[in-house]
Each structure stands twice: as structure tokens, then as C-alpha cells.
Design an enzyme around this catalytic site. Structure first.
Site, PDB file in Angstrom:
ATOM      1  N   LYS A 244       0.831  -1.211   0.000  1.00  0.00           N
ATOM      2  CA  LYS A 244       0.000   0.000   0.000  1.00  0.00           C
ATOM      3  C   LYS A 244       0.867   1.264   0.000  1.00  0.00           C
ATOM      4  O   LYS A 244       0.591   2.202  -0.723  1.00  0.00           O
ATOM      5  CB  LYS A 244      -0.931   0.034   1.231  1.00  0.00           C
ATOM      6  CG  LYS A 244      -1.892  -1.133   1.308  1.00  0.00           C
ATOM      7  CD  LYS A 244      -2.905  -0.942   2.436  1.00  0.00           C
ATOM      8  CE  LYS A 244      -2.279  -0.921   3.827  1.00  0.00           C
ATOM      9  NZ  LYS A 244      -1.661  -2.191   4.252  1.00  0.00           N
TER      10      LYS A 244
ATOM     11  N   ARG B  45      -9.068   0.732  10.175  1.00  0.00           N
ATOM     12  CA  ARG B  45      -8.483  -0.588  10.428  1.00  0.00           C
ATOM     13  C   ARG B  45      -9.501  -1.543  11.052  1.00  0.00           C
ATOM     14  O   ARG B  45      -9.211  -2.698  11.266  1.00  0.00           O
ATOM     15  CB  ARG B  45      -7.405  -0.407  11.447  1.00  0.00           C
ATOM     16  CG  ARG B  45      -5.932  -0.570  11.282  1.00  0.00           C
ATOM     17  CD  ARG B  45      -5.307  -1.190  10.141  1.00  0.00           C
ATOM     18  NE  ARG B  45      -3.960  -1.592  10.460  1.00  0.00           N
ATOM     19  CZ  ARG B  45      -2.868  -0.919  10.135  1.00  0.00           C
ATOM     20  NH1 ARG B  45      -2.947   0.204   9.488  1.00  0.00           N
ATOM     21  NH2 ARG B  45      -1.683  -1.397  10.449  1.00  0.00           N
TER      22      ARG B  45
ATOM     23  N   ARG C  81      11.823  -6.290   4.564  1.00  0.00           N
ATOM     24  CA  ARG C  81      11.743  -4.866   4.246  1.00  0.00           C
ATOM     25  C   ARG C  81      12.844  -4.054   4.922  1.00  0.00           C
ATOM     26  O   ARG C  81      13.143  -4.277   6.090  1.00  0.00           O
ATOM     27  CB  ARG C  81      10.421  -4.291   4.784  1.00  0.00           C
ATOM     28  CG  ARG C  81       9.302  -4.452   3.887  1.00  0.00           C
ATOM     29  CD  ARG C  81       8.149  -3.550   4.127  1.00  0.00           C
ATOM     30  NE  ARG C  81       7.620  -3.365   5.454  1.00  0.00           N
ATOM     31  CZ  ARG C  81       6.354  -2.970   5.673  1.00  0.00           C
ATOM     32  NH1 ARG C  81       5.549  -2.763   4.662  1.00  0.00           N
ATOM     33  NH2 ARG C  81       5.927  -2.787   6.895  1.00  0.00           N
TER      34      ARG C  81
ATOM     35  N   ARG D 259      12.065  -1.849  10.307  1.00  0.00           N
ATOM     36  CA  ARG D 259      11.060  -1.368  11.261  1.00  0.00           C
ATOM     37  C   ARG D 259      10.991  -2.305  12.456  1.00  0.00           C
ATOM     38  O   ARG D 259      11.071  -3.518  12.297  1.00  0.00           O
ATOM     39  CB  ARG D 259       9.686  -1.332  10.572  1.00  0.00           C
ATOM     40  CG  ARG D 259       9.351   0.013   9.988  1.00  0.00           C
ATOM     41  CD  ARG D 259       8.096  -0.031   9.171  1.00  0.00           C
ATOM     42  NE  ARG D 259       6.929  -0.570   9.878  1.00  0.00           N
ATOM     43  CZ  ARG D 259       5.686  -0.483   9.426  1.00  0.00           C
ATOM     44  NH1 ARG D 259       5.455   0.122   8.282  1.00  0.00           N
ATOM     45  NH2 ARG D 259       4.675  -1.000  10.093  1.00  0.00           N
TER      46      ARG D 259
ATOM     47  N   ARG E 108       0.374  -9.022  13.584  1.00  0.00           N
ATOM     48  CA  ARG E 108      -0.237  -7.997  12.720  1.00  0.00           C
ATOM     49  C   ARG E 108      -1.135  -8.648  11.668  1.00  0.00           C
ATOM     50  O   ARG E 108      -2.203  -8.129  11.346  1.00  0.00           O
ATOM     51  CB  ARG E 108       0.853  -7.157  12.038  1.00  0.00           C
ATOM     52  CG  ARG E 108       1.499  -6.163  13.011  1.00  0.00           C
ATOM     53  CD  ARG E 108       2.821  -5.624  12.490  1.00  0.00           C
ATOM     54  NE  ARG E 108       2.675  -4.797  11.324  1.00  0.00           N
ATOM     55  CZ  ARG E 108       3.654  -4.590  10.435  1.00  0.00           C
ATOM     56  NH1 ARG E 108       4.831  -5.182  10.587  1.00  0.00           N
ATOM     57  NH2 ARG E 108       3.458  -3.809   9.408  1.00  0.00           N
TER      58      ARG E 108
END
Ligand code: AMP
Length: 213
Positions: free
Chosen positions: A13, A88, A127, A160, A171
Site C-alpha cells: 500500500k 483498520r 523490508r 522497522r 499484525r
């Protein structure tokens, strides 16, 4: 044009949002980025949010709803905006509908980027982001020329805090349990646009542009 970008963590996203900013000239409103900025600044809100973010849990609705309310009133949102990572859950979506109704605004499209769960864990744990310019990399799929160093500005790349396997797993569970119901919520409103989020980033972007017109 007001857009919501929906999809699990790791669906891309954020990457697509950057392209949409350039193509449509509307700002990205990422509640995750706003919370991380508050944390970096060490504000009470940021420190409170960290407790939830470190566990992969959702920050309380009142906090994020307040952030979004303030943000969409800014001048740069006059011609539209894209919400990334908000809403969310259903109660955030209801609060958003109410907020926009009061402002005589509405959401035009909910772009739902779909990626199978098996692919998401690898995407998230690999990532890396540049501390200086914010450029994104992936250790397997899009590695920098020199490990740990940004190709664009030589900045340091970091992972992160919530991209480790344990937090990623929770998550994804939170997404399935709390965020996925939004698909039916927006389908009922006739606003849902499903996008296949697997493949080349440019192809995915072309699919998004095709539905937005
Ligand atoms: P993201 O950058 O969108 O993946 O968000 C990172 C983390 O920030 C999430 O795991 C949550 O802890 C928190 N967060 C971001 N957006 C929201 C939201 N709309 N509601 C609650 N928590 C959020």
C-alpha cells in the site's frame, strides 16, 4: 477524489501510495507513518502508541480517529486524499463515515490490494527503509547495491521494529480478525475495488489506475 487503500500489512500500500501522490496530486495520510513520527519525536501520544505497535496490536480508535480528523482539515487535502492504514476496523470506518458526513465529504473508492498470506511474511521481514530519505528496499526482491546502504543517498537502511517474525504474525492475525470485515462493509457501499497485489509494482499500479480512472 478521496480514496482508502485497504489490504494486509506488506501488500504494498505504501509503495503504491507514493505513485498515486505523483499521478493524482493528492496527499497520502498514513496513520502508521503519523504514529511513527510521533514516536520519533517522543510525544506522549507516540510513547503510548508504541506499546501497541510493538505487539502488532491496534492503537486505540480514539487516538487514530483524532489524528485523521485533524489531518483531513489541512489545506493540502482540499482536492482529495488517500487514507493508508485507516480505517483498520469497523468502528473506525463508522467514525470516518460520520466525520465525512459532517464535512459533506465522501469516500469515492476503496482500493483493496490482495496478496496471499504466505507471501506477506517474507515481504515484511525482508523490508528495509532508508533513515535519511525514506526509500524502501527488500533484502531479496529489491536489494540495495551495498548491504545496509541506500543507493540514492548513502543513508543507513533500517528494519522497522514491528517487521520481525513474531510481530508480523500478530499484525496479520489482527488484519484477518479486525480489518478484513471492512471488505464486506465497503462492498455493501458499492465502493470496493479489488486489486491483485501480486506481481510487478508497475503492473499493480496500472491495475489501480484502471479502476480509479
Ligand atoms: P502500518 O504502518 O499501517 O503497518 O501500522 C503500523 C502499526 O501502527 C500498526 O500495527 C498499529 O499498531 C498502528 N496503527 C496504524 N494505523 C492504525 C489504525 N488505523 N488503527 C490502529 N492502529 C494503527
Amino acid at each position: 477524489m478521496n480514496i482508502i487503500l485497504l489490504g494486509p500489512p506488506g501488500a504494498g500500500k505504501g509503495t503504491q501510495a507514493k505513485r498515486l501522490i505523483d499521478a493524482y496530486g493528492i496527499p497520502q495520510i498514513s496513520t502508521g507513518d503519523m504514529l511513527r513520527a510521533a514516536l520519533k519525536e517522543g510525544t506522549p501520544l507516540g510513547l503510548e502508541a508504541k506499546k501497541y505497535m510493538d505487539q502488532g496490536a491496534l492503537v486505540p480508535d480514539s487516538v487514530v480517529i483524532g489524528l485523521v480528523k485533524e489531518r483531513i482539515l489541512k489545506n493540502d487535502c482540499a482536492k482529495g486524499y488517500m487514507l493508508d492504514g485507516f480505517p483498520r476496523n469497523v468502528s473506525q470506518a463508522e467514525a470516518l463515515d460520520k466525520m465525512l458526513g459532517d464535512l459533506s465529504q465522501k469516500i469515492d473508492h476503496v482500493v483493496c490490494v490482495e496478496v496471499p498470506n504466505e507471501e506477506l511474511i517474507g515481504r515484511l521481514t525482508g523490508r528495509r527503509t532508508c533513515r535519511s530519505c525514506g526509500a524502501g528496499y527488500h533484502v531479496m526482491f529489491d536489494p540495495p547495491k551495498k548491504e545496509g546502504v541506500c543507493d540514492k543517498c548513502n543513508g543507513e537502511l533500517y528494519q522497522r521494529d514491528d517487521d520481525n517474525v513474531a510481530t508480523v504474525t500478530s499484525r496479520l492475525r489482527v488484519y484477518d480478525e479486525q480489518t478484513k470485515p471492512l471488505i464486506a462493509y465497503y462492498e455493501k457501499q458499492g465502493k470496493l475495488r479489488r486489486i491483485d497485489g501480486v506481481g510487478d509494482m508497475a503492473d499493480i499500479f496500472a491495475r489501480i489506475k484502471a479502476v480509479l480512472g
